[in-house]
Design a protein around this motif. Structure first.
Motif, PDB file in Angstrom:
ATOM      1  N   MET A  35      88.553  54.825  19.142  1.00 45.83           N
ATOM      2  CA  MET A  35      88.293  53.389  19.313  1.00 45.83           C
ATOM      3  C   MET A  35      86.823  53.108  19.566  1.00 45.83           C
ATOM      4  O   MET A  35      86.257  52.156  19.009  1.00 45.83           O
ATOM      5  CB  MET A  35      89.148  52.844  20.464  1.00 45.83           C
ATOM      6  N   ILE A  36      86.179  53.930  20.392  1.00 46.15           N
ATOM      7  CA  ILE A  36      84.756  53.710  20.678  1.00 46.15           C
ATOM      8  C   ILE A  36      83.927  53.854  19.400  1.00 46.15           C
ATOM      9  O   ILE A  36      82.898  53.190  19.234  1.00 46.15           O
ATOM     10  CB  ILE A  36      84.268  54.682  21.775  1.00 46.15           C
ATOM     11  N   LEU A 107      88.817  46.117  17.327  1.00 40.05           N
ATOM     12  CA  LEU A 107      89.049  45.323  16.125  1.00 40.05           C
ATOM     13  C   LEU A 107      88.045  44.190  15.930  1.00 40.05           C
ATOM     14  O   LEU A 107      88.100  43.495  14.915  1.00 40.05           O
ATOM     15  CB  LEU A 107      90.464  44.736  16.160  1.00 40.05           C
ATOM     16  N   VAL A 108      87.146  43.997  16.873  1.00 42.88           N
ATOM     17  CA  VAL A 108      86.173  42.918  16.745  1.00 42.88           C
ATOM     18  C   VAL A 108      85.283  43.180  15.531  1.00 42.88           C
ATOM     19  O   VAL A 108      84.945  44.326  15.217  1.00 42.88           O
ATOM     20  CB  VAL A 108      85.337  42.780  18.033  1.00 42.88           C
ATOM     21  N   THR A 109      84.897  42.101  14.834  1.00 38.78           N
ATOM     22  CA  THR A 109      84.139  42.231  13.594  1.00 38.78           C
ATOM     23  C   THR A 109      82.666  41.892  13.794  1.00 38.78           C
ATOM     24  O   THR A 109      82.301  41.157  14.724  1.00 38.78           O
ATOM     25  CB  THR A 109      84.712  41.310  12.514  1.00 38.78           C
ATOM     26  N   VAL A 228      93.269  47.559  23.990  1.00 38.43           N
ATOM     27  CA  VAL A 228      94.289  48.605  23.894  1.00 38.43           C
ATOM     28  C   VAL A 228      94.394  49.305  25.241  1.00 38.43           C
ATOM     29  O   VAL A 228      93.460  49.988  25.671  1.00 38.43           O
ATOM     30  CB  VAL A 228      93.946  49.611  22.783  1.00 38.43           C
ATOM     31  N   ASN A 229      95.526  49.125  25.896  1.00 33.70           N
ATOM     32  CA  ASN A 229      95.735  49.715  27.219  1.00 33.70           C
ATOM     33  C   ASN A 229      96.981  50.590  27.287  1.00 33.70           C
ATOM     34  O   ASN A 229      97.263  51.178  28.334  1.00 33.70           O
ATOM     35  CB  ASN A 229      95.850  48.613  28.269  1.00 33.70           C
ATOM     36  N   ALA A 237      97.254  48.036  17.251  1.00 29.93           N
ATOM     37  CA  ALA A 237      95.896  48.068  16.709  1.00 29.93           C
ATOM     38  C   ALA A 237      95.872  48.817  15.382  1.00 29.93           C
ATOM     39  O   ALA A 237      95.183  48.414  14.432  1.00 29.93           O
ATOM     40  CB  ALA A 237      94.946  48.721  17.709  1.00 29.93           C
ATOM     41  N   GLU A 238      96.630  49.906  15.314  1.00 29.77           N
ATOM     42  CA  GLU A 238      96.717  50.655  14.051  1.00 29.77           C
ATOM     43  C   GLU A 238      97.282  49.773  12.946  1.00 29.77           C
ATOM     44  O   GLU A 238      96.787  49.777  11.810  1.00 29.77           O
ATOM     45  CB  GLU A 238      97.589  51.892  14.242  1.00 29.77           C
TER      46      GLU A 238
END
Length: 450
Positions: A35-36, A107-109, A228-229, A237-238
């Protein structure tokens, strides 16, 4: 945008206890990338002057993944404002714009971040820009309360909100953009007089407004800013990322006959007029040229496929596979660290590892390149136009010359010269009547045991 220095601070110190994992939360993967890594890829699109990743104590594995970007350690982990303060030492004297993001919000663009920066640079000169969203169910999200001029007046946590404030649908998504010249002073004024004794970054809006500094809001789609926690949220998210990747592939000229069954990696590259059948999985590092057909139930990872090739069904292409133009790789064929040259065919039940298959060669069903001797890997070289008969074992290191033929069922342990025929199998013998006599003896033995 007007030219102005930009810094990005990514908060990644959370332990992610709800993930129930020994792996730091931000290293869990979406579309084959931590994710990072998604957040850093988005940040790179902005070409920032500085990037700082805030990690917790002992998170050397996160620091290794984000290298060469510098990391700041949040020693006590006392809230989001405390996390941002941990980065101040690496931003000392910086007076440009600062965007604060979260390592678990992959997911931020880039367009959303650009909108935040553009809002920060408006003539109204807001000290803080907060990213907002309008989820279908606002639930317990903090509410963004606007003033009569449309500016952000305050962020109210749900438990502290009045009934009127709870009816507001504009919610806090967490990301913020700051004027770097004012950020340090504002954040340093945030206190921890709350039930958890933590320093909340959301308090910065109230502090800025108390000094008559304007604040602003930019809105994003709720799916874009989901954090995502948990494993369930990781799966969601996937799903979002896969929808984006499938759409991008089709927009760029690929055909997915059943898109929802195809799984992409973040870096999958498909050319024009590629056709992908259902239930194909692309691992990281796959590049597919134009006019390739990939049939159902194939799995590909770290592979390059040239134009006009046909793959599958049920093919597995492993790291280092290079598939040339117009090659046929058929059902239940596995290729690893091997180059299959133009027009060659490997159609059935075959393993090709650590090898070269020359142009227009034909490899028969059940062929195996025996590349491992228990200690080391060795290579097999099959020349152009060679014909390998079914059920052949090629014991590497070995070379089959151009145009050579190998008889079915052979075990080849020595090089075969060009245009030769090699046969390496036991001589067939036939013993008349033996099978009948054998069956009679066995039947008699079985009868005696009853």
């Amino acid at each position: 945008m007007n030219h102005r220095p930009l810094a990005c601070v990514i908060l990644a110190a959370g332990k992610g206890s709800r993930m129930k994992s020994d792996l730091p939360k931000v290293l869990h993967k979406v579309a084959g990338r931590p994710m990072i890594g998604h957040v850093l890829a988005t940040v790179r699109e902005l070409d920032p002057d500085h990037v700082v990743v805030v990690v917790g104590p002992g998170m050397e594995d996160v620091a290794a993944v984000v290298h060469p970007y510098p990391t700041a350690v949040q020693e006590r982990q006392q809230g989001t404002a405390d996390a941002v303060r941990s980065a101040f030492g690496l931003l000392e004297g910086f007076r440009g714009d600062v965007v604060v993001l979260y390592g678990d919000t992959p997911l931020v663009t880039p367009d959303t971040l650009r909108a935040m920066i553009q809002a920060r640079r408006q003539p109204s000169d807001p000290a803080v820009v907060v990213l907002g969203m309008r989820p279908d169910d606002p639930g317990a999200y903090g509410r963004l309360i606007l003033n009569a001029r449309g500016g952000l007046e305050k962020i109210v946590e749900y438990l502290d909100a009045t009934e009127d404030e709870r009816r507001v649908t504009l919610c806090n998504a967490g990301l913020m953009a700051f004027d770097g010249a004012r950020m340090t002073g504002l954040i340093n004024r945030i206190g921890n007089s709350n039930a958890k004794g933590e320093f909340y970054l959301t308090d910065v809006v109230q502090i800025a407004r108390s000094e008559s500094m304007p604040c602003a809001v930019v809105e994003a789609a709720p799916a874009e800013v989901m954090g995502v926690n948990s494993r369930e949220e990781l799966a969601e998210a996937e799903r979002v990322v896969q929808r984006r990747l499938r759409k991008a592939a089709m927009d760029n000229g690929a055909t997915l006959t059943d898109p929802n069954t195809v799984t992409f990696s973040h870096d999958t590259r498909l050319g024009r007029d590629v056709t992908v059948a259902p239930y194909v999985v692309f691992g990281p590092g796959v590049s597919v040229a134009d006019r390739v057909e990939i049939k159902s139930f194939c799995h590909l990872e770290q592979v390059r496929i040239d134009s006009g090739a046909i793959i599958g069904p049920y093919a597995r292409l492993r790291p280092g596979a290079e598939i040339g133009p117009d090659v046929h790789i058929g059902n239940f064929v596995e290729v690893k660290n091997a180059r299959i040259e133009a027009g060659a065919k490997v159609n059935h039940l075959t393993y090709i590892g650590d090898a070269r298959v020359g142009a227009k060669a034909n490899v028969g069903a059940g062929t195996i390149t025996c590349n491992y001797d228990g200690f080391n890997k060795h290579r097999t070289d099959i020349g152009a136009g060679a014909f390998i008969g079914s059920n052949t074992a090629l014991v590497a290191p070995v070379k089959v010359g151009d145009g050579a033929m190998i008889a079915a069922g052979s075990v080849i342990t020595r090089d075969v010269e060009a245009d030769a025929m090699a046969v390496a199998r036991g001589k067939q013998a036939s013993h008349a009547g033996w099978a009948g006599r054998f069956r009679a003896v066995k039947a008699e033995e079985k009868a005696r045991k009853r």
